[in-house]
Design a protein around this motif. Structure first.
Motif, PDB file in Angstrom:
ATOM      1  N   ALA A  34       0.831  -1.206   0.000  1.00  7.50           N
ATOM      2  CA  ALA A  34       0.000   0.000   0.000  1.00  7.50           C
ATOM      3  C   ALA A  34       0.862   1.251   0.000  1.00  7.50           C
ATOM      4  N   ASP A  35       0.330   2.310  -0.646  1.00  9.08           N
ATOM      5  CA  ASP A  35       1.022   3.589  -0.654  1.00  9.08           C
ATOM      6  C   ASP A  35       0.573   4.443   0.515  1.00  9.08           C
ATOM      7  N   HIS A  36       1.047   5.689   0.554  1.00  9.04           N
ATOM      8  CA  HIS A  36       0.711   6.578   1.662  1.00  9.04           C
ATOM      9  C   HIS A  36      -0.790   6.834   1.759  1.00  9.04           C
ATOM     10  N   SER A  37      -1.453   6.981   0.620  1.00  8.06           N
ATOM     11  CA  SER A  37      -2.880   7.323   0.617  1.00  8.06           C
ATOM     12  C   SER A  37      -3.777   6.150   0.972  1.00  8.06           C
ATOM     13  N   MET A  38      -3.225   4.947   0.988  1.00  9.48           N
ATOM     14  CA  MET A  38      -3.999   3.720   1.201  1.00  9.48           C
ATOM     15  C   MET A  38      -5.036   3.500   0.079  1.00  9.48           C
ATOM     16  N   LYS A  39      -4.736   4.052  -1.099  1.00 12.14           N
ATOM     17  CA  LYS A  39      -5.597   3.825  -2.276  1.00 12.14           C
ATOM     18  C   LYS A  39      -4.941   2.891  -3.283  1.00 12.14           C
ATOM     19  N   MET A  40      -3.617   2.884  -3.331  1.00  7.06           N
ATOM     20  CA  MET A  40      -2.870   2.136  -4.335  1.00  7.06           C
ATOM     21  C   MET A  40      -2.091   1.009  -3.683  1.00  7.06           C
ATOM     22  N   ARG A  41      -2.037  -0.134  -4.372  1.00  4.92           N
ATOM     23  CA  ARG A  41      -1.199  -1.244  -3.936  1.00  4.92           C
ATOM     24  C   ARG A  41      -0.319  -1.649  -5.115  1.00  4.92           C
ATOM     25  N   ASN A  42       0.978  -1.495  -4.913  1.00  3.23           N
ATOM     26  CA  ASN A  42       1.946  -1.803  -5.968  1.00  3.23           C
ATOM     27  C   ASN A  42       1.588  -1.112  -7.277  1.00  3.23           C
ATOM     28  N   GLY A  43       1.173   0.165  -7.164  1.00  5.08           N
ATOM     29  CA  GLY A  43       0.930   0.983  -8.336  1.00  5.08           C
ATOM     30  C   GLY A  43      -0.449   0.883  -8.938  1.00  5.08           C
ATOM     31  N   ARG A  44      -1.344   0.092  -8.349  1.00  2.00           N
ATOM     32  CA  ARG A  44      -2.692  -0.060  -8.885  1.00  2.00           C
ATOM     33  C   ARG A  44      -3.734   0.265  -7.820  1.00  2.00           C
ATOM     34  N   HIS A  45      -4.822   0.891  -8.246  1.00  2.56           N
ATOM     35  CA  HIS A  45      -5.911   1.168  -7.319  1.00  2.56           C
ATOM     36  C   HIS A  45      -6.420  -0.135  -6.710  1.00  2.56           C
ATOM     37  N   ASP A  46      -6.610  -0.131  -5.404  1.00  2.00           N
ATOM     38  CA  ASP A  46      -7.048  -1.352  -4.719  1.00  2.00           C
ATOM     39  C   ASP A  46      -7.940  -0.979  -3.530  1.00  2.00           C
ATOM     40  N   SER A  47      -9.244  -1.086  -3.718  1.00  2.00           N
ATOM     41  CA  SER A  47     -10.184  -0.762  -2.647  1.00  2.00           C
ATOM     42  C   SER A  47     -10.099  -1.752  -1.496  1.00  2.00           C
ATOM     43  N   LYS A  48      -9.482  -2.908  -1.732  1.00  2.00           N
ATOM     44  CA  LYS A  48      -9.392  -3.928  -0.683  1.00  2.00           C
ATOM     45  C   LYS A  48      -8.458  -3.522   0.449  1.00  2.00           C
ATOM     46  N   ILE A  49      -7.657  -2.468   0.226  1.00  2.00           N
ATOM     47  CA  ILE A  49      -6.795  -1.989   1.311  1.00  2.00           C
ATOM     48  C   ILE A  49      -7.653  -1.555   2.495  1.00  2.00           C
ATOM     49  N   MET A  50      -8.747  -0.851   2.204  1.00  2.00           N
ATOM     50  CA  MET A  50      -9.639  -0.405   3.274  1.00  2.00           C
ATOM     51  C   MET A  50     -10.262  -1.603   3.996  1.00  2.00           C
ATOM     52  N   ASP A  51     -10.668  -2.604   3.237  1.00  2.00           N
ATOM     53  CA  ASP A  51     -11.245  -3.812   3.840  1.00  2.00           C
ATOM     54  C   ASP A  51     -10.221  -4.491   4.748  1.00  2.00           C
ATOM     55  N   GLU A  52      -8.968  -4.516   4.295  1.00  2.00           N
ATOM     56  CA  GLU A  52      -7.916  -5.166   5.080  1.00  2.00           C
ATOM     57  C   GLU A  52      -7.708  -4.447   6.407  1.00  2.00           C
ATOM     58  N   MET A  53      -7.661  -3.123   6.362  1.00  2.00           N
ATOM     59  CA  MET A  53      -7.480  -2.373   7.607  1.00  2.00           C
ATOM     60  C   MET A  53      -8.648  -2.596   8.557  1.00  2.00           C
ATOM     61  N   LEU A  54      -9.875  -2.559   8.022  1.00  2.00           N
ATOM     62  CA  LEU A  54     -11.031  -2.730   8.888  1.00  2.00           C
ATOM     63  C   LEU A  54     -11.052  -4.134   9.511  1.00  2.00           C
ATOM     64  N   SER A  55     -10.657  -5.133   8.729  1.00  2.00           N
ATOM     65  CA  SER A  55     -10.608  -6.489   9.269  1.00  2.00           C
ATOM     66  C   SER A  55      -9.601  -6.589  10.415  1.00  2.00           C
ATOM     67  N   LEU A  56      -8.448  -5.960  10.253  1.00  2.00           N
ATOM     68  CA  LEU A  56      -7.448  -5.987  11.308  1.00  2.00           C
ATOM     69  C   LEU A  56      -7.941  -5.270  12.564  1.00  2.00           C
TER      70      LEU A  56
END
Length: 255
Positions: free
Chosen positions: A229-251
């Motif tokens: 994930a990048d600083h904004s928590m929007k991108m993962r390895n250069g691609r938009h990834d909404s699952k970053i938010m899901d991952e944080m909420l799960s944790l």
């Protein structure tokens, strides 16, 4: 997905520009009693427009029974779309002359409104500069906070970010306005920090040291690295990834 939930946006008095703080709320179908105030980063936005990352976070919170509140701070009337790739031009047009104290006052107004709803439990979740503001709000009077959550937040940014970002509106007055002694007075039961492994603004050490400095018991503090994930928590390895938010909420919740 937001259309699935009843929602409303309240306009509160703001401290700057158009003098409006926009506070958007989703109503979960089966509320669990926890209200979550979401604070965006500097020169950013948090609303229920289709492509706003906070809309997705609000929706997955509501699906789990949380009541999310999205705080969008005051700015001058300037249409971001008119500036295309000229991000710096838009920042200056929308925020020129705004101080960190103005930004903090906007978020404090949002917090007071949420507190007026008498939530059984309150969490404050801030992204980047919003994390610093979350900490400042959590050491004030009023509700004791259940969790203060930081995403991509440190005290000192990497050298290139310091050089290019700190002269900008809001950030230019940050250091003169924030006393790190506030970390001794945090009124929160728990503190959780997330950092994207590809964050180019704050180092791992900067994020960890901020969490460590919060004066609550060590066993009530958690730190997670979101791989790719990048600083904004929007991108993962250069691609938009909404699952970053899901991952944080799960944790946060699957404990």
């Amino acid at each position: 997905m937001a259309d699935k939930f009843k929602n409303e946006t309240t306009i509160l008095p703001g401290s700057f520009g158009a003098r409006q703080v926009k506070l958007s709320r989703l109503y979960p179908e089966a509320a669990n009693g926890v209200h979550v105030l979401l604070l965006h980063g500097v020169h950013s936005s948090a609303n229920l427009s289709p492509y706003n990352k906070f809309r997705h976070l609000a929706c997955i919170l509501a699906e789990r029974g949380f009541t999310p509140w999205l705080c969008e701070t005051s700015r001058r009337a300037a249409n971001r779309e008119d500036y295309c790739d000229d991000v710096g031009g838009w920042i200056m047009e929308a925020f020129r002359g705004k101080s960190f104290r103005n930004e903090l006052d906007d978020c404090a107004a949002a917090l007071r409104h949420v507190e007026s709803q008498s939530p059984p439990e309150l969490w404050i979740w801030g992204f980047s500069l919003g994390g610093i503001i979350a900490l400042a709000l959590a050491c004030g009077e009023g509700y004791a906070v259940g969790k203060v959550i930081l995403s991509g937040t440190g005290l000192v940014s990497m050298p290139e970010a310091e050089r290019t970002m700190m002269p900008l509106p809001i950030l230019s007055t940050l250091r003169e306005s924030v006393d790190t002694e506030m970390l001794n007075d945090i009124r929160a039961r728990e503190a959780v920090a997330f950092r994207g492994s590809n964050d180019a603004i704050f180092s791992d050490a900067a994020c960890r040291s901020l969490l460590e400095a919060i004066n609550i018991p060590r066993e009530n503090k958690r730190y997670y690295v979101i791989e790719g994930a990048d600083h904004s928590m929007k991108m993962r390895n250069g691609r938009h990834d909404s699952k970053i938010m899901d991952e944080m909420l799960s944790l946060l919740t699957d404990q």
